[in-house]
Design an enzyme around this catalytic site. Structure first.
Site, mmCIF file in Angstrom:
data_model
loop_
_atom_site.group_PDB
_atom_site.id
_atom_site.type_symbol
_atom_site.label_atom_id
_atom_site.label_comp_id
_atom_site.label_asym_id
_atom_site.label_seq_id
_atom_site.Cartn_x
_atom_site.Cartn_y
_atom_site.Cartn_z
ATOM 1 N N SER A 1 0.817 -1.170 -0.441
ATOM 2 C CA SER A 1 0.081 -0.011 0.525
ATOM 3 C C SER A 1 0.846 1.431 -0.120
ATOM 4 O O SER A 1 0.022 2.658 -0.087
ATOM 5 C CB SER A 1 -0.661 -0.269 1.486
ATOM 6 N N GLU B 1 -3.335 0.442 -9.307
ATOM 7 C CA GLU B 1 -2.314 1.637 -8.820
ATOM 8 C C GLU B 1 -1.021 0.489 -9.510
ATOM 9 O O GLU B 1 -0.469 -0.426 -9.158
ATOM 10 C CB GLU B 1 -1.300 2.021 -7.971
ATOM 11 N N ASN C 1 -2.599 6.534 -1.238
ATOM 12 C CA ASN C 1 -2.382 6.114 0.272
ATOM 13 C C ASN C 1 -2.265 7.399 0.396
ATOM 14 O O ASN C 1 -2.190 7.801 2.023
ATOM 15 C CB ASN C 1 -2.189 5.433 0.974
HETATM 16 N N1 CAA Z 1 -15.310 -8.624 -0.510
HETATM 17 C C1 CAA Z 1 -16.149 -9.294 -2.187
HETATM 18 N N2 CAA Z 1 -17.486 -7.785 -2.908
HETATM 19 C C2 CAA Z 1 -18.110 -7.097 -1.419
HETATM 20 C C3 CAA Z 1 -17.940 -7.203 -1.018
HETATM 21 C C4 CAA Z 1 -16.354 -8.070 0.189
HETATM 22 N N3 CAA Z 1 -16.090 -7.103 0.626
HETATM 23 N N4 CAA Z 1 -18.397 -6.059 -0.457
HETATM 24 C C5 CAA Z 1 -19.036 -5.951 -1.040
HETATM 25 N N5 CAA Z 1 -19.048 -6.545 -2.066
HETATM 26 C C6 CAA Z 1 -19.946 -7.039 -2.998
HETATM 27 C C7 CAA Z 1 -21.280 -7.168 -2.693
HETATM 28 O O1 CAA Z 1 -21.539 -8.660 -3.042
HETATM 29 C C8 CAA Z 1 -22.271 -6.099 -4.422
HETATM 30 O O2 CAA Z 1 -22.066 -6.964 -5.367
HETATM 31 P P1 CAA Z 1 -23.114 -6.956 -6.520
HETATM 32 O O3 CAA Z 1 -22.842 -5.373 -6.772
HETATM 33 O O4 CAA Z 1 -22.375 -7.505 -7.788
HETATM 34 O O5 CAA Z 1 -24.459 -7.453 -6.060
HETATM 35 C C9 CAA Z 1 -21.377 -4.902 -4.152
HETATM 36 O O6 CAA Z 1 -19.812 -5.281 -3.709
HETATM 37 C C10 CAA Z 1 -22.198 -3.599 -3.445
HETATM 38 O O7 CAA Z 1 -22.021 -4.958 -2.117
HETATM 39 P P2 CAA Z 1 -23.291 -3.957 -1.386
HETATM 40 O O8 CAA Z 1 -23.891 -3.501 -1.682
HETATM 41 O O9 CAA Z 1 -23.306 -5.188 0.070
HETATM 42 O O10 CAA Z 1 -22.578 -2.793 -0.483
HETATM 43 P P3 CAA Z 1 -22.914 -1.278 -0.768
HETATM 44 O O11 CAA Z 1 -23.025 -0.812 -2.272
HETATM 45 O O12 CAA Z 1 -22.482 -0.307 0.458
HETATM 46 O O13 CAA Z 1 -21.042 -1.123 -0.970
HETATM 47 C C11 CAA Z 1 -18.830 -1.299 -1.228
HETATM 48 C C12 CAA Z 1 -19.933 -1.691 -0.947
HETATM 49 C C13 CAA Z 1 -18.197 -1.749 -2.467
HETATM 50 C C14 CAA Z 1 -17.284 -1.473 0.027
HETATM 51 C C15 CAA Z 1 -18.312 0.153 -0.480
HETATM 52 O O14 CAA Z 1 -19.203 0.664 0.675
HETATM 53 C C16 CAA Z 1 -17.956 1.308 -1.007
HETATM 54 O O15 CAA Z 1 -17.121 1.218 -2.483
HETATM 55 N N6 CAA Z 1 -16.650 1.192 0.374
HETATM 56 C C17 CAA Z 1 -15.762 2.342 0.117
HETATM 57 C C18 CAA Z 1 -14.281 1.095 -0.441
HETATM 58 C C19 CAA Z 1 -13.030 2.304 -0.536
HETATM 59 O O16 CAA Z 1 -13.173 3.495 -0.376
HETATM 60 N N7 CAA Z 1 -12.018 1.407 -0.647
HETATM 61 C C20 CAA Z 1 -10.795 1.137 -1.120
HETATM 62 C C21 CAA Z 1 -9.930 0.958 0.716
HETATM 63 S S1 CAA Z 1 -7.731 1.970 0.281
HETATM 64 C C22 CAA Z 1 -7.565 0.827 -0.527
HETATM 65 O O17 CAA Z 1 -8.224 -0.413 -1.108
HETATM 66 C C23 CAA Z 1 -5.932 0.843 -0.635
HETATM 67 C C24 CAA Z 1 -5.038 0.559 0.685
HETATM 68 O O18 CAA Z 1 -3.881 0.818 0.480
HETATM 69 C C25 CAA Z 1 -5.759 0.894 1.754
HETATM 70 P P1 NAD Z 2 -4.181 -9.879 6.152
HETATM 71 O O1 NAD Z 2 -3.936 -8.935 7.473
HETATM 72 O O2 NAD Z 2 -5.348 -9.448 6.221
HETATM 73 O O3 NAD Z 2 -3.550 -10.707 5.615
HETATM 74 C C1 NAD Z 2 -2.039 -10.271 5.526
HETATM 75 C C2 NAD Z 2 -2.376 -12.613 5.434
HETATM 76 O O4 NAD Z 2 -0.413 -12.272 5.297
HETATM 77 C C3 NAD Z 2 -2.899 -12.757 6.766
HETATM 78 O O5 NAD Z 2 -3.358 -13.783 6.422
HETATM 79 C C4 NAD Z 2 -1.118 -13.408 6.903
HETATM 80 O O6 NAD Z 2 -1.301 -14.989 7.681
HETATM 81 C C5 NAD Z 2 -0.239 -13.610 5.674
HETATM 82 N N1 NAD Z 2 1.417 -13.791 5.752
HETATM 83 C C6 NAD Z 2 2.214 -13.134 7.274
HETATM 84 N N2 NAD Z 2 2.835 -12.950 7.085
HETATM 85 C C7 NAD Z 2 3.343 -14.047 6.032
HETATM 86 C C8 NAD Z 2 4.698 -15.014 5.730
HETATM 87 N N3 NAD Z 2 6.091 -14.574 5.584
HETATM 88 N N4 NAD Z 2 4.402 -15.987 4.112
HETATM 89 C C9 NAD Z 2 2.990 -15.730 3.779
HETATM 90 N N5 NAD Z 2 2.016 -15.334 4.087
HETATM 91 C C10 NAD Z 2 2.014 -14.600 5.470
HETATM 92 O O7 NAD Z 2 -3.824 -7.893 5.222
HETATM 93 P P2 NAD Z 2 -4.581 -7.711 3.952
HETATM 94 O O8 NAD Z 2 -5.412 -6.131 4.466
HETATM 95 O O9 NAD Z 2 -4.729 -8.730 2.607
HETATM 96 O O10 NAD Z 2 -3.215 -6.473 3.117
HETATM 97 C C11 NAD Z 2 -1.685 -7.614 3.186
HETATM 98 C C12 NAD Z 2 -1.552 -6.286 2.180
HETATM 99 O O11 NAD Z 2 -1.873 -5.179 1.139
HETATM 100 C C13 NAD Z 2 -0.778 -5.078 2.664
HETATM 101 O O12 NAD Z 2 0.690 -5.042 2.072
HETATM 102 C C14 NAD Z 2 -1.465 -4.162 3.256
HETATM 103 O O13 NAD Z 2 -0.422 -2.920 2.137
HETATM 104 C C15 NAD Z 2 -1.764 -3.818 1.118
HETATM 105 N N6 NAD Z 2 -3.445 -3.963 0.896
HETATM 106 C C16 NAD Z 2 -4.170 -3.618 1.879
HETATM 107 C C17 NAD Z 2 -5.776 -3.066 1.639
HETATM 108 C C18 NAD Z 2 -6.785 -3.085 2.624
HETATM 109 O O14 NAD Z 2 -8.000 -2.639 2.228
HETATM 110 N N7 NAD Z 2 -6.360 -3.949 3.407
HETATM 111 C C19 NAD Z 2 -5.497 -2.552 0.529
HETATM 112 C C20 NAD Z 2 -5.070 -2.531 -0.783
HETATM 113 C C21 NAD Z 2 -2.944 -2.923 -0.074
#
Ligand code: CAA
Ligand code: NAD
Length: 283
Positions: A119, A152, A190
């Site tokens: 991330s 990305e 991020n």
């Molecule tokens: N896994 C797989 N599919 C999922 C899911 C999950 N965890 N959660 C929801 N879905 C699917 C549902 O099955 C549904 O599919 P269909 O349209 O085919 O039926 C669809 O998504 C919509 O779901 P819901 O109607 O239950 O719920 P919603 O309309 O509230 O949408 C959401 C759920 C898509 C998660 C929405 O709340 C959303 O877009 N949230 C923000 C997500 C976001 O910002 N993601 C980026 C996070 S940051 C990141 O990823 C980067 C990082 O490195 C941290």
């Molecule tokens: P998570 O905690 O759900 O899962 C991580 C998994 O990695 C666990 O099942 C753990 O057992 C496994 N693991 C740890 N050490 C390991 C090793 N040495 N070998 C094999 N498996 C190992 O975490 P996540 O949310 O799936 O995030 C995983 C990666 O994806 C991170 O780098 C995170 O920054 C990135 N990411 C996360 C998100 C998010 O929204 N959570 C979105 C984009 C990218």
């Protein structure tokens, strides 16, 4: 460069989602986790999501069978010997990722591309522990992977155009939209999202409003699908903290200082949805 067989390392929420989209797009996929219970849980989660799609009529029973047949549970990391592309999705810690990349480098054939779903961490620094930095690349999927369109793509310093192009084309085959981003802490996603989440935590910490109301403001006022605290719980508070630490260290600017409340929750093991407790409580 022909990519047919993919290995996903880490079967948490991201790894399982990544394995699902590759298998659904016709790739042979093996899923590996250091903890076999998590691999099992990851496959079960995929099975459940696909069955839900069958129930809704958006996937046929035959397609479901074919996708599940393409998904393989790997008990050993040596499955890397058969992969054309490996996508690593383990915990957001540089030392853990580097150890895995060094091991994958020694196991995988010389043509194999090693991608990381990090991330925020520098791709160049991960690539540096391998003997093939030209074949190391960032492939940053968004959560939930089966739903979110963006990937990305981040080149390390040595990544070749050929490898970039192969990953770009592969992303398109997954029906996702690739966007190229340069190798800076937090990339684009991020660098912008996580300070907003961190600020929401500071807002809570300073008593400006309670959890529900902070989220309500951002949902109703800014049309965000989830409030920032719900989104933090969804991402994982450990992951949010690791990303803030990378931004803080990488830019050396206190505007990225992680909120002490975020640290406290992570120390308590309140990691959000995955542990049942974060800013909110889950069953
Ligand atoms: N896994 C797989 N599919 C999922 C899911 C999950 N965890 N959660 C929801 N879905 C699917 C549902 O099955 C549904 O599919 P269909 O349209 O085919 O039926 C669809 O998504 C919509 O779901 P819901 O109607 O239950 O719920 P919603 O309309 O509230 O949408 C959401 C759920 C898509 C998660 C929405 O709340 C959303 O877009 N949230 C923000 C997500 C976001 O910002 N993601 C980026 C996070 S940051 C990141 O990823 C980067 C990082 O490195 C941290
Ligand atoms: P998570 O905690 O759900 O899962 C991580 C998994 O990695 C666990 O099942 C753990 O057992 C496994 N693991 C740890 N050490 C390991 C090793 N040495 N070998 C094999 N498996 C190992 O975490 P996540 O949310 O799936 O995030 C995983 C990666 O994806 C991170 O780098 C995170 O920054 C990135 N990411 C996360 C998100 C998010 O929204 N959570 C979105 C984009 C990218």
């Amino acid at each position: 460069m022909n990519i047919e067989t993919v290995m996903v390392i880490g079967a948490g929420q991201m790894g399982a989602g990544i394995a699902q989209v590759f298998a659904a797009s016709g790739y042979q996929v093996s899923l590996y986790d250091v903890d076999q219970k998590n691999t099992q849980k990851g496959i079960e989660g995929i099975d459940k999501r696909l069955k839900k799609q069958v129930g809704k009529g958006s996937l046929s029973a035959k397609e479901y069978e074919e996708i599940m047949k393409r998904l393989h549970l790997a008990n050993e990391i040596t499955a890397a010997q058969k992969a054309d592309l490996i996508v690593e999705a383990v915990v957001e810690k540089m030392e853990v990722k580097q150890a895995i990349f060094a091991e994958l480098d020694s196991l995988a054939p010389s043509h194999t591309v090693l991608a990381t779903n990090t991330s925020s961490l520098p791709i160049t620094e991960i690539a540096a522990v391998t003997t093939r930095p030209e074949k190391v690349i960032g492939m940053h999927f968004m959560n939930p992977v089966p739903v979110m369109k963006l990937v990305e793509i981040i080149r390390g310093l040595a990544t070749t155009d050929e490898v970039y192009q192969a990953v770009y084309e592969t992303t398109k085959k997954l029906n996702k939209t690739p966007v190229e981003v340069h190798d800076f802490p937090g990339f684009v996603s991020n660098r912008i999202l996580m300070p907003m989440i961190n600020e929401a935590v500071f807002t809570l910490y300073e008593g400006v409003a309670n959890e529900e109301d902070i989220d309500q403001v951002m949902k109703l006022g800014m049309n965000h699908p989830m409030g920032p605290l719900t989104l933090a719980d969804f991402i994982g508070l450990d992951t949010c903290l690791f990303i803030m630490e990378t931004l803080h260290k990488g830019f050396g600017d206190d505007k990225y200082r992680p909120c002490p409340l975020l640290r406290k929750y992570v120390k308590a093991g309140w990691l959000g949805r995955k542990t049942g407790k974060g800013f909110f409580t889950y069953e």
